[in-house]
Design a protein around this motif. Structure first.
Motif, PDB file in Angstrom:
ATOM      1  N   TYR A 123      32.651  24.744   2.099  1.00 42.31           N
ATOM      2  CA  TYR A 123      31.071  24.201   2.191  1.00 42.31           C
ATOM      3  C   TYR A 123      30.459  25.068   3.223  1.00 42.31           C
ATOM      4  O   TYR A 123      29.350  25.559   3.247  1.00 42.31           O
ATOM      5  CB  TYR A 123      31.174  22.796   2.908  1.00 42.31           C
ATOM      6  CG  TYR A 123      30.083  22.284   3.537  1.00 42.31           C
ATOM      7  CD1 TYR A 123      29.081  21.549   2.833  1.00 42.31           C
ATOM      8  CD2 TYR A 123      29.707  22.335   4.900  1.00 42.31           C
ATOM      9  CE1 TYR A 123      27.884  21.222   3.194  1.00 42.31           C
ATOM     10  CE2 TYR A 123      28.542  21.932   5.368  1.00 42.31           C
ATOM     11  CZ  TYR A 123      27.601  21.198   4.662  1.00 42.31           C
ATOM     12  OH  TYR A 123      26.379  20.790   5.186  1.00 42.31           O
ATOM     13  N   LYS A 127      27.300  27.496   2.392  1.00 44.19           N
ATOM     14  CA  LYS A 127      26.081  27.433   3.331  1.00 44.19           C
ATOM     15  C   LYS A 127      25.656  29.067   3.529  1.00 44.19           C
ATOM     16  O   LYS A 127      24.584  29.460   3.574  1.00 44.19           O
ATOM     17  CB  LYS A 127      26.443  26.578   4.514  1.00 44.19           C
ATOM     18  CG  LYS A 127      25.034  26.467   5.410  1.00 44.19           C
ATOM     19  CD  LYS A 127      25.329  25.617   6.378  1.00 44.19           C
ATOM     20  CE  LYS A 127      24.053  24.923   7.180  1.00 44.19           C
ATOM     21  NZ  LYS A 127      24.560  24.277   8.400  1.00 44.19           N
ATOM     22  N   ASN A 138      22.090  20.891  -1.201  1.00 47.59           N
ATOM     23  CA  ASN A 138      22.117  19.463  -0.829  1.00 47.59           C
ATOM     24  C   ASN A 138      21.473  18.613  -1.895  1.00 47.59           C
ATOM     25  O   ASN A 138      21.799  17.285  -2.059  1.00 47.59           O
ATOM     26  CB  ASN A 138      21.326  19.243   0.504  1.00 47.59           C
ATOM     27  CG  ASN A 138      22.241  19.977   1.685  1.00 47.59           C
ATOM     28  OD1 ASN A 138      23.421  19.549   1.690  1.00 47.59           O
ATOM     29  ND2 ASN A 138      21.946  20.524   2.583  1.00 47.59           N
ATOM     30  N   ASP A 142      23.141  15.324  -3.553  1.00 47.95           N
ATOM     31  CA  ASP A 142      22.485  14.235  -3.822  1.00 47.95           C
ATOM     32  C   ASP A 142      23.540  13.134  -3.047  1.00 47.95           C
ATOM     33  O   ASP A 142      23.831  12.174  -3.578  1.00 47.95           O
ATOM     34  CB  ASP A 142      21.967  13.782  -4.775  1.00 47.95           C
ATOM     35  CG  ASP A 142      20.830  12.853  -4.821  1.00 47.95           C
ATOM     36  OD1 ASP A 142      20.767  12.032  -3.855  1.00 47.95           O
ATOM     37  OD2 ASP A 142      20.226  12.245  -5.885  1.00 47.95           O
ATOM     38  N   THR A 169      25.770  23.488  -9.214  1.00 42.64           N
ATOM     39  CA  THR A 169      26.070  24.522  -7.952  1.00 42.64           C
ATOM     40  C   THR A 169      26.784  26.003  -8.460  1.00 42.64           C
ATOM     41  O   THR A 169      26.266  26.754  -7.834  1.00 42.64           O
ATOM     42  CB  THR A 169      27.113  23.826  -6.841  1.00 42.64           C
ATOM     43  OG1 THR A 169      26.679  22.494  -6.658  1.00 42.64           O
ATOM     44  CG2 THR A 169      27.482  24.794  -6.001  1.00 42.64           C
ATOM     45  N   TYR A 243      31.510  13.267   0.333  1.00 37.20           N
ATOM     46  CA  TYR A 243      31.122  14.694   0.699  1.00 37.20           C
ATOM     47  C   TYR A 243      32.133  15.762   0.283  1.00 37.20           C
ATOM     48  O   TYR A 243      32.116  16.618  -0.529  1.00 37.20           O
ATOM     49  CB  TYR A 243      30.452  15.010   1.906  1.00 37.20           C
ATOM     50  CG  TYR A 243      29.390  15.780   2.112  1.00 37.20           C
ATOM     51  CD1 TYR A 243      28.105  15.305   2.388  1.00 37.20           C
ATOM     52  CD2 TYR A 243      29.524  17.103   1.548  1.00 37.20           C
ATOM     53  CE1 TYR A 243      27.088  16.293   2.150  1.00 37.20           C
ATOM     54  CE2 TYR A 243      28.459  17.730   1.576  1.00 37.20           C
ATOM     55  CZ  TYR A 243      26.889  17.503   1.978  1.00 37.20           C
ATOM     56  OH  TYR A 243      26.089  18.529   1.946  1.00 37.20           O
TER      57      TYR A 243
END
Length: 273
Positions: A123, A127, A138, A142, A169, A243
């Protein structure tokens, strides 16, 4: 009270079954990828893919061992030379006091640490890689939509959503300007390496199994106790776990085309070995 008990049981089943299922899928992909690279490029191909992912995998085990007070006897984050004889690229040897409940709980989290900690690292790398485009990531994930589906028990729709989120993604990563920068290539390789080695090995699962009943009990107790106190433990827990599952699914989607590439390498170069 009955509602909190049901929520607690659902939370425990969701977390444990989802973690093991996605971990096993990642393990299947890892095994296929390693087989293809071994056939096409020999051990060097496997070592290259593991240079980041294997140390992250083993360090996750180590950190969980320390957190739960296990005695760590040996840590080998990456053992390219020694693996020639046994095929083991890294390992953490640990032991615990059999009568200590806290350390027994640690068995579960030590075994599953690579997917929990590894997902968080992936993650953070995504980023860094996406930069200003991370807001799009993000939007793709959702989380609110995901939580709504889970709350309504629309599990099939949720499954479709997380798969599509992973695919979108992947395209976001491929189309990012970072792909043509040295920093981006390094980050992308790190993401790939960790994704491939994020899986739960059979030994990891075996070590975790004995602690499952007590982990289920603790999650249920936390749900009930905090619920009676008016604290939304269940909502926060499901959000965090969801998540993690979204990141794990993204890792699976990222790993698939790379494994197809490994299969092509095996088909092309395997005949010359």
């Amino acid at each position: 009270m009955k509602l909190f008990l049901f929520d607690g049981l659902f939370n425990a089943a969701y977390f444990i079954l989802g973690t093991f299922l996605l971990g096993l899928i990642l393990n299947f992909i890892e095994d296929r990828n390693i087989d293809y690279l071994q056939n096409g490029l020999g051990r060097k191909g496997i070592l290259i893919t593991g240079i980041v992912g294997v140390p992250v995998h083993e360090m996750s085990h180590f950190l969980a061992c320390k957190l739960f007070g296990h005695d760590v006897e040996k840590v080998e984050l990456f053992r390219p030379s020694k693996s020639k004889s046994d095929g083991v690229l890294g390992r953490v040897v640990h032991s615990r006091n059999k009568g200590n409940v806290y350390k027994m709980i640690g068995d579960f989290f030590i075994g599953t640490a690579p997917v929990i900690i590894g997902s968080f690292i992936v993650y953070m790398l995504i980023k860094l890689y996406l930069g200003s485009e991370f807001a799009i990531f993000n939007m793709i994930i959702d989380i609110e939509k995901s939580l709504e589906m889970i709350e309504n028990l629309d599990l099939f729709k949720f499954l479709v959503h997380i798969v599509m989120a992973g695919i979108n993604t992947l395209f976001l990563i491929i189309n990012s300007p970072s792909l043509v920068s040295i920093k981006g290539i390094v980050l992308l390789f790190a993401i790939y390496s960790i994704c491939i080695h994020l899986s739960l090995s059979r030994a990891d699962i075996e070590n975790s199994k004995s602690a499952i009943p007590i982990v289920v009990l603790i999650i249920m107790l936390c749900t009930v106790i905090f619920g009676l106190m008016g604290i939304d433990f269940s909502g926060k827990f499901i959000r965090l776990v969801t998540y993690m599952f979204l990141i794990m699914t993204t890792c699976i989607i990222i790993s698939i085309p790379v494994t197809v590439l490994s299969m092509m390498i095996s088909a092309i170069f395997g005949r010359f070995r």
